[in-house]
Scaffold this active site. Structure first.
Site, PDB file in Angstrom:
ATOM      1  N   LYS A  41       0.810  -1.195   0.000  1.00 20.76           N
ATOM      2  CA  LYS A  41       0.000   0.000   0.000  1.00 20.76           C
ATOM      3  C   LYS A  41       0.858   1.266   0.000  1.00 20.76           C
ATOM      4  CE  LYS A  41      -3.355  -2.140   3.142  1.00 20.76           C
ATOM      5  NZ  LYS A  41      -3.913  -2.044   4.530  1.00 20.76           N
ATOM      6  N   GLY A  42       2.065   1.148   0.552  1.00 17.32           N
ATOM      7  CA  GLY A  42       2.844   2.342   0.889  1.00 17.32           C
ATOM      8  C   GLY A  42       3.122   3.294  -0.266  1.00 17.32           C
ATOM      9  N   GLU A  97       8.161   2.399  -5.403  1.00 19.48           N
ATOM     10  CA  GLU A  97       8.082   1.942  -4.011  1.00 19.48           C
ATOM     11  C   GLU A  97       8.179   3.152  -3.079  1.00 19.48           C
ATOM     12  OE1 GLU A  97       7.044   0.160  -1.806  1.00 19.48           O
ATOM     13  OE2 GLU A  97       8.174  -1.711  -1.867  1.00 19.48           O
ATOM     14  N   ASP A  98       7.670   3.010  -1.861  1.00 17.28           N
ATOM     15  CA  ASP A  98       7.772   4.125  -0.915  1.00 17.28           C
ATOM     16  C   ASP A  98       9.124   4.144  -0.222  1.00 17.28           C
ATOM     17  OD1 ASP A  98       7.141   1.795   0.445  1.00 17.28           O
ATOM     18  OD2 ASP A  98       5.861   2.778   1.926  1.00 17.28           O
ATOM     19  N   ASP A 101      14.324  -0.460   2.610  1.00 14.87           N
ATOM     20  CA  ASP A 101      14.856  -0.551   3.969  1.00 14.87           C
ATOM     21  C   ASP A 101      15.962  -1.619   3.967  1.00 14.87           C
ATOM     22  OD1 ASP A 101      15.104  -0.634   6.728  1.00 14.87           O
ATOM     23  OD2 ASP A 101      12.979  -0.712   7.122  1.00 14.87           O
ATOM     24  N   LYS A 129      16.680   4.111   2.878  1.00 13.66           N
ATOM     25  CA  LYS A 129      17.270   4.057   4.224  1.00 13.66           C
ATOM     26  C   LYS A 129      18.495   3.129   4.172  1.00 13.66           C
ATOM     27  CE  LYS A 129      14.146   4.098   8.009  1.00 13.66           C
ATOM     28  NZ  LYS A 129      13.341   3.343   9.008  1.00 13.66           N
ATOM     29  N   PHE A 150      12.133   5.938  12.713  1.00 13.33           N
ATOM     30  CA  PHE A 150      10.749   5.581  12.393  1.00 13.33           C
ATOM     31  C   PHE A 150      10.088   6.757  11.700  1.00 13.33           C
ATOM     32  CE2 PHE A 150      10.891   2.374  15.916  1.00 13.33           C
ATOM     33  CZ  PHE A 150      10.610   1.285  15.109  1.00 13.33           C
ATOM     34  N   ASP A 157       3.153   3.998   6.711  1.00 12.48           N
ATOM     35  CA  ASP A 157       2.373   3.857   7.939  1.00 12.48           C
ATOM     36  C   ASP A 157       3.263   3.644   9.160  1.00 12.48           C
ATOM     37  OD1 ASP A 157       3.056   1.082   7.130  1.00 12.48           O
ATOM     38  OD2 ASP A 157       1.822   0.555   8.867  1.00 12.48           O
ATOM     39  N   ARG A 163      -0.829   7.111   7.000  1.00 13.89           N
ATOM     40  CA  ARG A 163      -0.560   7.073   5.551  1.00 13.89           C
ATOM     41  C   ARG A 163      -1.097   8.325   4.866  1.00 13.89           C
ATOM     42  NH1 ARG A 163       1.073   1.737   4.112  1.00 13.89           N
ATOM     43  NH2 ARG A 163       0.095   0.097   5.330  1.00 13.89           N
TER      44      ARG A 163
HETATM   45  C1  PRP Z   1       7.322  -1.717   3.381  1.00 14.58           C
HETATM   46  C2  PRP Z   1       7.723  -0.937   2.149  1.00 14.58           C
HETATM   47  C3  PRP Z   1       8.513  -1.927   1.343  1.00 14.58           C
HETATM   48  C4  PRP Z   1       9.155  -2.782   2.401  1.00 14.58           C
HETATM   49  C5  PRP Z   1      10.574  -2.309   2.602  1.00 14.58           C
HETATM   50  O1  PRP Z   1       6.162  -2.429   3.083  1.00 14.58           O
HETATM   51  O2  PRP Z   1       6.610  -0.463   1.441  1.00 14.58           O
HETATM   52  O3  PRP Z   1       7.697  -2.721   0.521  1.00 14.58           O
HETATM   53  O4  PRP Z   1       8.420  -2.593   3.626  1.00 14.58           O
HETATM   54  O5  PRP Z   1      11.228  -3.109   3.525  1.00 14.58           O
HETATM   55  P1  PRP Z   1      12.513  -3.978   3.197  1.00 14.58           P
HETATM   56  O6  PRP Z   1      13.403  -3.166   2.288  1.00 14.58           O
HETATM   57  O7  PRP Z   1      13.131  -4.192   4.555  1.00 14.58           O
HETATM   58  O8  PRP Z   1      12.079  -5.262   2.562  1.00 14.58           O
HETATM   59  P2  PRP Z   1       5.187  -3.038   4.187  1.00 14.58           P
HETATM   60  O9  PRP Z   1       5.447  -4.515   4.273  1.00 14.58           O
HETATM   61  O10 PRP Z   1       5.282  -2.245   5.451  1.00 14.58           O
HETATM   62  O11 PRP Z   1       3.763  -2.868   3.505  1.00 14.58           O
HETATM   63  P3  PRP Z   1       2.936  -1.546   3.093  1.00 14.58           P
HETATM   64  O12 PRP Z   1       3.586  -0.986   1.838  1.00 14.58           O
HETATM   65  O13 PRP Z   1       1.569  -2.074   2.815  1.00 14.58           O
HETATM   66  O14 PRP Z   1       2.984  -0.567   4.239  1.00 14.58           O
END
Ligand code: PRP
Length: 175
Positions: A41-42, A97-98, A101, A129, A150, A157, A163
């Site tokens: 969703k992000g 992508e948002d 990480d 990040k 954070f 979120d 969001r």
């Molecule tokens: C978040 C973000 C990425 C992922 C990044 O998604 O949107 O898809 O985590 O993390 P990583 O680099 O450590 O793999 P999340 O699972 O929180 O779902 P969302 O987009 O629905 O909030």
């Protein structure tokens, strides 16, 4: 429970950066049609705004995946909950992508998409990040590089909240 949120990037700053990214992508893909793949969703808010700033023919597709892991870190084992509607063979894929990480989710997703025979796959992420990176991921277009804090807002979120904030802020949780 209320959380204190310190603004890191204002709506104006984000808009300006998205306009720059859109202009750069428009230049780089000149003469091509883009298939934008928004990762729900992000990335929803970012992808909508970015798409409006790209002056090229475009299809928009959506994927949603969940990553098994604990609350703060993905495991890299990714399940596709919502897949693309159409084949992508021969297409120019721009994944939006948002945040990147650990890189585990995107590394897995990019492999899946590349296996489907697109002409090329590039990645655009609103946030990067790098301090958290576990798996190398090449980000072709980055909005902002952020420290390991954070953050929420503009699609991201914190416990499924915030969001809808039009800005990005650092969360200082209060109980
Ligand atoms: C978040 C973000 C990425 C992922 C990044 O998604 O949107 O898809 O985590 O993390 P990583 O680099 O450590 O793999 P999340 O699972 O929180 O779902 P969302 O987009 O629905 O909030």
């Amino acid at each position: 429970m209320t959380d204190k949120i310190d603004v890191v990037y204002t709506e104006d700053e984000i808009d300006k950066r998205i306009a720059e990214l859109g202009a750069q992508i428009t230049r780089d893909y000149k003469g091509k049609e883009i298939t934008m793949v928004c990762i729900l969703k992000g990335a929803a808010s970012f992808a909508c705004e970015l798409a409006k700033r790209i002056d090229l023919p475009m299809e928009m597709e959506y994927m949603r995946c969940s990553s098994y892991g604990n609350e703060t870190e993905s495991s890299g084992v990714v399940k596709i909950d919502l897949d693309l509607d159409h084949p992508i063979r021969g297409k120019h894929i721009l994944v939006v992508e948002d945040i990147i990480d650990t890189g585990r989710t995107m590394s897995y997703l990019l492999d899946i998409l590349k296996d489907r025979g697109p002409a090329d796959v590039k990645l655009c992420s609103l946030l990067d990040k790098p301090d958290r990176r576990v798996v190398d991921v090449t980000i072709d277009y980055t909005g902002f590089v952020i420290p390991d804090e954070f953050i929420a807002g503009y699609g991201l979120d914190y416990a499924q909240k915030y969001r809808n904030l039009p800005y990005i802020g650092v969360i200082d949780p209060e109980v």
